[in-house]
Design a protein around this motif. Structure first.
Motif, PDB file in Angstrom:
ATOM      1  N   ASP A  51      22.124 -37.236  92.586  1.00 41.98           N
ATOM      2  CA  ASP A  51      23.039 -38.305  92.981  1.00 41.98           C
ATOM      3  C   ASP A  51      24.471 -37.917  92.607  1.00 41.98           C
ATOM      4  O   ASP A  51      25.156 -38.617  91.884  1.00 41.98           O
ATOM      5  CB  ASP A  51      22.593 -39.583  92.241  1.00 41.98           C
ATOM      6  N   HIS A 104      24.809 -33.786  84.673  1.00 46.66           N
ATOM      7  CA  HIS A 104      23.466 -33.226  84.642  1.00 46.66           C
ATOM      8  C   HIS A 104      23.478 -31.706  84.521  1.00 46.66           C
ATOM      9  O   HIS A 104      22.535 -31.035  84.957  1.00 46.66           O
ATOM     10  CB  HIS A 104      22.729 -33.569  85.934  1.00 46.66           C
ATOM     11  N   ASN A 138      16.104 -33.491  84.759  1.00 44.63           N
ATOM     12  CA  ASN A 138      16.385 -34.923  84.844  1.00 44.63           C
ATOM     13  C   ASN A 138      15.538 -35.561  85.937  1.00 44.63           C
ATOM     14  O   ASN A 138      15.634 -35.160  87.102  1.00 44.63           O
ATOM     15  CB  ASN A 138      17.872 -35.147  85.154  1.00 44.63           C
ATOM     16  N   GLU A 139      14.730 -36.545  85.565  1.00 42.00           N
ATOM     17  CA  GLU A 139      13.942 -37.319  86.535  1.00 42.00           C
ATOM     18  C   GLU A 139      13.265 -36.410  87.555  1.00 42.00           C
ATOM     19  O   GLU A 139      13.348 -36.635  88.761  1.00 42.00           O
ATOM     20  CB  GLU A 139      14.840 -38.325  87.266  1.00 42.00           C
ATOM     21  N   TYR A 160      18.215 -51.757  89.463  1.00 43.22           N
ATOM     22  CA  TYR A 160      17.429 -51.446  90.653  1.00 43.22           C
ATOM     23  C   TYR A 160      16.203 -52.359  90.770  1.00 43.22           C
ATOM     24  O   TYR A 160      15.714 -52.599  91.862  1.00 43.22           O
ATOM     25  CB  TYR A 160      16.965 -49.982  90.631  1.00 43.22           C
ATOM     26  N   GLU A 208      19.884 -42.941  80.034  1.00 43.98           N
ATOM     27  CA  GLU A 208      20.781 -43.554  81.032  1.00 43.98           C
ATOM     28  C   GLU A 208      20.540 -45.047  81.065  1.00 43.98           C
ATOM     29  O   GLU A 208      19.382 -45.483  80.984  1.00 43.98           O
ATOM     30  CB  GLU A 208      20.490 -43.039  82.452  1.00 43.98           C
ATOM     31  N   TRP A 229      25.326 -44.775  81.642  1.00 43.12           N
ATOM     32  CA  TRP A 229      25.542 -44.026  82.882  1.00 43.12           C
ATOM     33  C   TRP A 229      26.614 -44.785  83.639  1.00 43.12           C
ATOM     34  O   TRP A 229      26.322 -45.831  84.152  1.00 43.12           O
ATOM     35  CB  TRP A 229      24.252 -43.941  83.699  1.00 43.12           C
ATOM     36  N   ASN A 237      29.446 -43.325  93.162  1.00 45.46           N
ATOM     37  CA  ASN A 237      28.549 -44.054  92.270  1.00 45.46           C
ATOM     38  C   ASN A 237      29.477 -44.765  91.277  1.00 45.46           C
ATOM     39  O   ASN A 237      30.248 -44.123  90.554  1.00 45.46           O
ATOM     40  CB  ASN A 237      27.620 -43.074  91.549  1.00 45.46           C
ATOM     41  N   LYS A 279      28.937 -46.683  88.622  1.00 40.01           N
ATOM     42  CA  LYS A 279      28.403 -47.155  87.336  1.00 40.01           C
ATOM     43  C   LYS A 279      29.280 -46.758  86.168  1.00 40.01           C
ATOM     44  O   LYS A 279      28.934 -47.016  85.009  1.00 40.01           O
ATOM     45  CB  LYS A 279      26.979 -46.644  87.120  1.00 40.01           C
TER      46      LYS A 279
HETATM   47  C1  GCB Z   1      19.594 -41.847  87.659  1.00 46.30           C
HETATM   48  C2  GCB Z   1      20.019 -40.433  87.821  1.00 46.30           C
HETATM   49  C3  GCB Z   1      21.493 -40.316  88.034  1.00 46.30           C
HETATM   50  C4  GCB Z   1      21.951 -41.382  89.010  1.00 46.30           C
HETATM   51  C5  GCB Z   1      21.640 -42.732  88.433  1.00 46.30           C
HETATM   52  C6  GCB Z   1      22.045 -43.869  89.359  1.00 46.30           C
HETATM   53  O1  GCB Z   1      18.594 -42.141  87.096  1.00 46.30           O
HETATM   54  O2  GCB Z   1      19.645 -39.628  86.747  1.00 46.30           O
HETATM   55  O3  GCB Z   1      21.781 -39.040  88.523  1.00 46.30           O
HETATM   56  O4  GCB Z   1      23.301 -41.265  89.310  1.00 46.30           O
HETATM   57  O5  GCB Z   1      20.288 -42.846  88.193  1.00 46.30           O
HETATM   58  O6  GCB Z   1      23.174 -44.315  89.327  1.00 46.30           O
HETATM   59  O7  GCB Z   1      21.210 -44.296  90.133  1.00 46.30           O
END
Ligand code: GCB
Length: 892
Positions: free
Chosen positions: A160, A356, A418-419, A492, A519, A566, A584, A586
């Motif tokens: 992402d 990351h 990561n994930e 989410y 995160e 995050w 993004n 956040k």
């Molecule tokens: C996550 C990912 C990160 C994303 C984040 C998001 O879990 O590790 O790369 O940017 O969520 O904002 O959805």
């Protein structure tokens, strides 16, 4: 001056001036030429290409990510530069050092291939001597092919964030004596420091590494390690003599002890320095020297009690960080990297997840200096590919990361993957999928083994998304020393309580495994506000509520060793849509590092110095409807962030009241008047104060109010948020139903994407507008929009969008709920729009102007006469009429 006074001065100069004999490092950032594309260009043909002048750091994707259109260039870019070698360097070993070229690089010197590198986030070093011309005045031609194409063998494959391409970190030329520390060790400095035992009474230091003798002669060399304190006083020294044959590489391992070391911690990040020096024993000439930072600290993670630094418990709280900035992609200056770490420190954070991927060395250096503990990770993100090449590249970049970052006292964790189960391949439960999963477990084991072999003193970590059972089944919670969970309950999916339930679940199921929340975060668009925020609305207020709930849980559970927000700042993610397309959001800071309330919230909770700040001062134009009956005021909540006992708030000089902050937030109901409002907040003892001026636009209850003449109104249909558009300096109100004398819609329903669990309004990027929040929501099936405005001439702008799409959309990629793509219900939509009885749009249709996913607006001038106000009528021809936004302004 007599001789006696000259002598000390001479000695001083001899100490202060770098010895001519030592290594010379120069950046090569200026005056590069750049050419985009041309994958198969041969070095010999390069002069025929068109070139533009650029400066490194550089990425070719800044433009791509600034524009509204989805997608960005992934391919080849060429860089060339003239390199002039001083004739005195003839007897030296010369290297080109690249701090970061994304994602892979081929280096040509004077037309000959000199080396290549895979992986965009680690440094590499190319021996250049054999390719250079040393003729006085000769220009050597450097030609670099950089490539950020999709490549199944180079991590990351998915993520992402935007995979910017280019030479986006410093380039250096390094000239060394023929005897020097090893430059061939994975882009490292060739010297590695550990502190196997540290206590307040004593510390041991080991120094290992290697050096080479390329001089062609047998040498007698003295290797000296000197440990100096911050003031430059020598604390310990170790010397050894080596007899080295020509062409030989010599490995060394030395030890030192230090009594009563000054400890390194976030509150007092005391740094020693440790220099490694090679001297020619006969001439006394210093041949090479490298200096590393050294901090004494000891730490441990405990599955029940959390993290301990130097024997004391310390909750790790901090952020992650991506390496980009508004308008610059990832090509940031060193100062910008450093400033981000300063911003984290100023927030009160004590931890940085460098995620990351490894970042510019300036970042981890700043962590050392400022007292920010850190983790760094290899970018195996979302998924792997099953090829041997992929595994080899992942392991190699992991090794580079470890060797390059080894000597930083702030660094306590090596992480990877990561994930990695976010995007599982193959059909669920199929043999192919099981085989794929096995590959993941096997790669994790290899990465773990490599890390422990390289560095037995630090911890290892895998950050997972919240699919507990799957990660557990595949051993990914067992292989590393620490388990990280990326938690988005209440964003989410679900609600804040689910987060608490999840961490308790971890603690129950894996009681021996120390836990980090690697995160947590919620998108916030500084332009969107609500006094009753809901999940996924991207309002500042929802994000604050989210962070508050999480921080309360994190603080209340000792088994949570630490938690990472995050993200520090909003960042580029080209595939993202919604209200901030390609971003993004956040971050607790915006992409250009402006503060959001979530940042103030952490300051109020984490800073030890007195802190007080009025929330959302940047929302300096607000609006609302007058309270009926009274003189025109509109009461709205204002949050004050503070770590003080009690807060007093004044409005326009009058005390409104006092409040005690809870979790760092005090809330006041403020009766705003029309026009400027001065808010003044002070701590109970008056020692900390803050003020903000808010321009408030009161909309009269009855639009023909004599005392408060109507001026303008912007309404966001299908929306319950306030939208502040700083570019146009306009404020948009939530929709409301029409009432006599007032304004509002008649009929219809709020657009809601069917079956979608995550979206507020549409989750698409509306093209052709900067007013995405206006276009992302709408009222479907609207019959009328009525405004009982006084007689006069008005401009009216109507905003429309078709939010359904004929093409099937992917599910929101980072929808961690894992739900499948919701089907889109596109159908023909045609309707007429009449204003005050006359035709205006006859018709408007998603078969013509209202192209799906593109904003369309129409402005007209209307007369309101005989107290009839303005009535806009929507008549369906096929499907339901829609309206996204309306703006009305009285001209005269
Ligand atoms: C996550 C990912 C990160 C994303 C984040 C998001 O879990 O590790 O790369 O940017 O969520 O904002 O959805």
């Amino acid at each position: 001056m007599n001789k006696r006074s000259l002598l000390p001065l001479f000695m001083l100069l001899a100490v202060a001036m770098p010895s001519e004999a030592q290594r010379i490092t120069q950046t090569l950032n200026s005056n590069w030429e750049f050419h985009l594309g041309n994958e198969s260009m041969q070095p010999a043909d390069s002069n025929a290409a068109g070139w533009t002048w650029i400066t490194v750091p550089h990425t070719w994707n800044t433009q791509d990510t600034e524009d509204d259109e989805p997608g960005y260039y992934r391919g080849t870019g060429w860089y060339k530069k003239k390199l002039y070698i001083p004739s005195g360097w003839k007897d030296k070993d010369i290297y080109l050092f690249f701090n970061g070229v994304a994602q892979q690089a081929d280096v040509y010197i004077n037309g000959k291939p000199a080396g290549s590198h895979k992986g965009g986030y680690t440094a590499f070093c190319i021996p250049a001597s054999a390719y250079l011309s040393y003729k006085a005045g000769a220009a050597n031609e450097l030609l670099i092919k950089a490539d950020n194409s999709e490549n199944e063998t180079i991590p990351p494959l998915s993520g992402d964030f935007t995979f910017f391409g280019g030479i986006y970190r410093d380039v250096q030329v390094i000239a060394l004596n023929k005897v020097h520390f090893n430059m061939g060790d994975h882009g490292s400095g060739g010297v590695f420091i550990t502190t196997p035992t540290v206590s307040a009474e004593q510390a041991s230091v080991t120094i290992r590494g290697s050096f080479v003798n390329n001089s062609g002669q047998r040498k007698e060399l003295t290797l000296t390690h000197r440990l100096t304190d911050a003031a430059g006083m020598t604390i310990a020294q170790d010397t050894i003599v080596y007899h080295v044959n020509p062409g030989e590489k010599t490995a060394f391992l030395r030890n030192m002890n230090v009594a009563h070391p000054r400890l390194w911690s976030p509150d007092a990040p005391y740094l020693y320095r440790i220099s490694a020096q090679l001297t020619d024993r006969h001439t006394g000439k210093i041949l090479d020297e490298v200096v590393n930072p050294l901090g004494f600290r000891w730490y441990r993670f405990d599955a029940a009690k959390g993290f301990f630094l130097n024997g004391k418990p310390l909750k790790l709280i901090g952020t992650s960080r991506h390496q980009d900035y508004a308008g610059m992609g990832n090509a940031l200056s060193r100062a910008m990297h450093i400033h981000d770490v300063e911003l984290l420190k100023q927030m009160g954070g004590n931890f940085l997840r460098i995620a990351h991927y490894p970042q510019d060395p300036a970042v981890i250096e700043a962590c050392d200096r400022l007292g920010i503990l850190a983790s760094v990770e290899t970018p195996v993100v979302n998924r792997i590919s099953e090829s041997e090449d992929f595994a080899r590249n992942a392991l190699n970049m992991h090794l580079e990361m470890i060797r390059q970052n080894f000597n930083h006292p702030s660094l306590i964790i090596w992480a990877y993957m990561n994930e990695v189960l976010l995007r599982p391949r193959y059909e669920k439960g199929s043999p192919e999928q099981e085989a794929y999963f096995k590959k993941i477990t096997s790669l994790a084991r290899k990465l773990e083994l490599l890390t422990r072999k390289e560095d037995p003193y630090r911890y290892t970590l895998i950050p997972n998304h919240a699919d507990f059972d799957l990660y557990n089944r595949l051993q990914l919670t067992k292989i590393p020393m620490l388990v990280g969970w990326n938690c988005y309950q209440g964003w989410y999916t679900g609600n804040f309580k689910d987060f608490e339930r999840f961490v308790e679940w971890h603690h129950r199921e894996l009681p021996q495994k120390p836990l980090l929340i690697t995160e947590y975060g919620a998108d916030a668009d500084n332009r969107l506000h609500s006094s009753s925020p809901v999940r996924f609305d991207k309002t500042v207020e929802y994000a604050t509520a989210y962070h508050r709930a999480y921080l309360e849980t994190i603080r209340s559970k000792p088994f949570i060793a630490g938690a990472v927000i995050w993200n520090l700042a909003d960042f580029s993610s080209e595939t993202r849509a919604e209200s901030t397309p390609h971003i993004n959001s956040k971050g607790v800071l915006t992409m250009d590092r402006k503060v959001k309330d979530a940042y103030r919230f952490y300051q109020a909770n984490l800073l030890k110095t007195p802190y007080l700040h009025i929330g959302s001062p940047e929302w300096d134009l607000r609006a609302g409807i007058a309270r009926p009956g009274n003189k025109p005021v509109c009461t709205q909540p204002v949050q004050v962030f503070s770590n003080q006992e009690e807060i007093v708030l004044k409005l326009n000089g009058q005390t409104l009241g006092t409040a005690k902050p809870r979790s760092g937030i005090a809330v006041f109901q403020v009766p705003f008047i029309n026009g400027p409002n001065l808010l003044q907040a002070a701590s109970g003892d008056g020692k900390v104060t803050d003020q903000a001026t808010i321009d408030f636009q009161i909309i009269p209850t009855r639009l023909n109010d004599k005392d408060l003449p109507f001026t303008s109104l912007n309404v966001n249909l299908g929306d319950q948020r306030y939208f502040y558009d700083p570019a146009d300096h306009e404020i948009w109100l939530p929709e409301k139903e029409y009432a006599k004398g007032s304004w509002g819609y008649i009929g219809g329903h709020v657009f809601k994407k069917k079956d979608s669990r995550v979206a507020y309004g549409s989750d698409k990027n509306m093209l052709g507008t900067g007013l995405d929040p206006v276009y992302a929501t709408q009222r479907e099936g609207i019959k009328q929009f009525k405004m009982d405005v006084p007689d006069g001439v008005y401009t009216i702008t109507l905003h429309f969008a078709e939010l359904h799409s004929p093409r099937q959309h992917e599910t929101l990629v980072y929808n961690l709920s894992g739900s499948e793509a919701a089907p889109d219900h596109f159908s023909v939509r045609t309707f007429n729009v009449d204003i005050n009885g006359g035709p205006f749009l006859s018709p408007l249709s998603n078969q013509q102007y209202m192209v799906p996913e593109r904003a369309v607006s129409f402005t007209t001038t209307v007369s309101a006469q005989q107290n009839k106000g303005i009535t806009i009528v929507f008549t369906p021809i096929e499907g339901e009429p829609v309206l996204n936004g309306i703006q009305v302004r009285k001209i005269y």
